[in-house]
Write an enzyme that holds these catalytic residues in place. Structure first.
Site, mmCIF file in Angstrom:
data_model
loop_
_atom_site.group_PDB
_atom_site.id
_atom_site.type_symbol
_atom_site.label_atom_id
_atom_site.label_comp_id
_atom_site.label_asym_id
_atom_site.label_seq_id
_atom_site.Cartn_x
_atom_site.Cartn_y
_atom_site.Cartn_z
ATOM 1 N N ASN A 156 0.848 -1.171 -0.021
ATOM 2 C CA ASN A 156 0.048 -0.085 -0.095
ATOM 3 C C ASN A 156 0.703 1.217 -0.001
ATOM 4 O O ASN A 156 0.215 2.449 -0.304
ATOM 5 C CB ASN A 156 -1.069 0.076 1.198
ATOM 6 N N SER A 204 -11.173 -5.382 0.386
ATOM 7 C CA SER A 204 -11.946 -4.169 0.931
ATOM 8 C C SER A 204 -12.584 -3.375 -0.007
ATOM 9 O O SER A 204 -11.825 -2.950 -0.934
ATOM 10 C CB SER A 204 -11.268 -3.329 1.957
ATOM 11 N N HIS A 206 -13.746 -0.237 -0.155
ATOM 12 C CA HIS A 206 -13.441 1.356 -0.205
ATOM 13 C C HIS A 206 -11.892 1.552 -1.056
ATOM 14 O O HIS A 206 -11.702 2.680 -1.266
ATOM 15 C CB HIS A 206 -13.528 1.886 1.265
ATOM 16 N N CYS A 330 -3.002 5.276 7.579
ATOM 17 C CA CYS A 330 -3.188 4.645 9.143
ATOM 18 C C CYS A 330 -1.991 5.004 10.280
ATOM 19 O O CYS A 330 -2.204 5.130 11.093
ATOM 20 C CB CYS A 330 -3.197 3.194 8.871
HETATM 21 C C1 LIG Z 1 -6.425 -0.245 3.453
HETATM 22 C C2 LIG Z 1 -5.635 -1.707 3.735
HETATM 23 C C3 LIG Z 1 -6.308 -2.288 4.777
HETATM 24 C C4 LIG Z 1 -7.186 -2.127 5.606
HETATM 25 O O1 LIG Z 1 -8.559 -1.927 5.039
HETATM 26 P P1 LIG Z 1 -9.713 -1.477 5.720
HETATM 27 O O2 LIG Z 1 -10.739 -2.198 4.931
HETATM 28 O O3 LIG Z 1 -9.875 -0.079 5.696
HETATM 29 O O4 LIG Z 1 -9.713 -2.014 7.283
HETATM 30 C C5 LIG Z 1 -5.462 -3.538 5.025
HETATM 31 N N1 LIG Z 1 -4.266 -3.810 4.048
HETATM 32 C C6 LIG Z 1 -4.146 -3.037 3.189
HETATM 33 C C7 LIG Z 1 -2.686 -3.503 2.133
HETATM 34 C C8 LIG Z 1 -4.607 -2.012 2.899
HETATM 35 O O5 LIG Z 1 -4.337 -1.257 1.918
#
Ligand SMILES: *Cc1c(COP(=O)(O)O)cnc(C)c1O
Length: 387
Positions: A156, A204, A206, A330
């Site tokens: 990420n 996820s 979003h 985060c």
């Molecule tokens: C955004 C993200 C998460 C967390 O996802 P949420 O749906 O916001 O809890 C976990 N791992 C990675 C690699 C992410 O990019």
């Protein structure tokens, strides 16, 4: 019509805007179609249940899974917790060892730390300067008591894409489960759980233009059949793996979002490839260096280092017009340098002087050009001050 919409959003790894087509699909389930998908005794519940199962089909199809292998959760954080804690607990007779890697998202790393506090043994594999683990080292670290390997598909922060298929192969050769956090990958690059030998996969909505607060864990149903222990206890929804009333509008939106992403992925990636190459070239010419892998990377990710220029200074001076990030969202409350950049073997200075840019569906070429020019002129100004 202006091709630039201020402020310009270029932080799509943190979250993506909700696609209006997704909202359209969700709207009835936020209003008149409010039934509980478990209330199958009447039409309200029944219509909600039909909508949930139709979304589940779309999600399963997009990743090459079966309908009943999709478990809805509140997002990738919960999916990672469920995958790691639930599986390590369920298969505790097999062993107590988990293998993961230093550049994982905190939702994996902190869950691994929690498991350590419960007495589990964790191996944190190092990575090379591009953010890749060494596959021989991975294989060597598998022990008699190893239950699971958890390695993310796409990072990420730096966008590096792992060789998931080979990792899955190694896991299966040793009868070890393979989990991958694919929150940055599903909806952005082709994913197939069969072809890639994936046993558990977190993702996820979003991160792919769907709503926040809804995600899924893919859980392999055959060869091998896996069933993690629940971490939430209650009504027994989602095959007793994840209790709680289903988030029907979220699930409906998730289904539409993943369907749209499959249609648009190729064209989007072509577009993002051109733009990110163009941006990187301009940054190189201004003295910037790339973080992450030069080719095995997400097309919409750029992570760039400008020596001696604090990324916070750049972000502060452009933040009214341009939304980009110094690291991952985060951890932006904390002024700690990125654990990912440090893991690549770089000094703290590089971690404090790097920018993450995440291009998305609504960005235009004019916006990319505007941002590139602005960052470079900002870097030049700051260079003059520090000289
Ligand atoms: C955004 C993200 C998460 C967390 O996802 P949420 O749906 O916001 O809890 C976990 N791992 C990675 C690699 C992410 O990019």
């Amino acid at each position: 019509m202006s091709e630039i919409k201020f402020p310009i959003y270029l932080d799509h790894h943190a979250t993506t805007p909700l696609d209006p087509r997704v909202l359209d699909e969700m709207m009835p389930y936020l209003t008149e179609k409010f039934g509980n998908a478990s209330s199958l005794d009447h039409p309200f519940g029944y219509e909600a249940s039909v909508a949930v199962e139709s979304a589940r089909d779309k999600i399963a199809k997009a990743i090459g899974a079966r309908h009943d292998e999709i478990i809805f959760t509140s997002g990738a954080t919960e999916s990672n917790n469920l995958a790691l804690i639930g599986t390590m607990e369920k298969y505790k007779d097999k062993g107590d060892h988990l293998i993961t890697c230093v550049t994982e998202h905190k939702a994996v790393l902190d869950t691994a730390r929690h498991l350590e506090s419960l007495g589990k043994k964790i191996t944190y594999l190092p990575v090379n300067e591009y953010g890749e683990i060494n596959l021989e080292q991975l294989e060597d670290s598998i022990k008699e008591k190893t239950v699971m390997i958890s390695i993310m598909t796409a990072n990420n922060e730096i966008g590096t894409i792992a060789d998931v298929e080979k990792i899955g192969n190694i896991a299966h050769d040793h009868d070890v489960f393979f989990h991958t956090d694919a929150a940055q990958a599903v909806g952005h690059i082709p994913m197939n759980v069969e072809k890639m030998n994936i046993d558990l996969m977190s993702f996820s909505a979003h991160k792919m233009y769907g709503p926040k607060g809804i995600g899924a864990l893919y859980v392999r149903g055959v060869k091998p059949r896996i069933k993690p222990n629940p971490i939430l206890h209650g009504g027994g929804q989602e095959r007793n793996i994840r209790s709680g009333t289903l988030n029907v509008p979220g699930i409906v939106g998730f289904g539409r979002a993943i369907e749209l992403s499959q249609h648009e992925m190729k064209a989007e990636n072509n577009r993002f490839h051109k733009w990110s190459v163009e941006m990187f070239e301009s940054f190189f010419n201004a003295g910037g260096k790339q973080n992450g892998h030069p080719t095995k990377r997400l097309e919409h990710n750029l992570n760039v280092y400008f020596k001696g220029i604090e990324s916070k200074s750049i972000i502060n001076s452009i933040s009214k017009e341009i939304a980009i990030s110094a690291g991952s969202a985060c951890t932006t409350q904390i002024v700690e340098p990125s654990h990912v950049l440090l893991s690549l073997g770089f000094a703290e200075e590089r971690a404090h002087s790097s920018l993450r840019i995440g291009i998305g569906r609504n960005n235009t070429h004019a916006e990319i050009q505007y941002v590139t020019e602005n960052i470079i002129s900002c870097v030049k100004k700051l260079e003059k001050i520090t000289l």
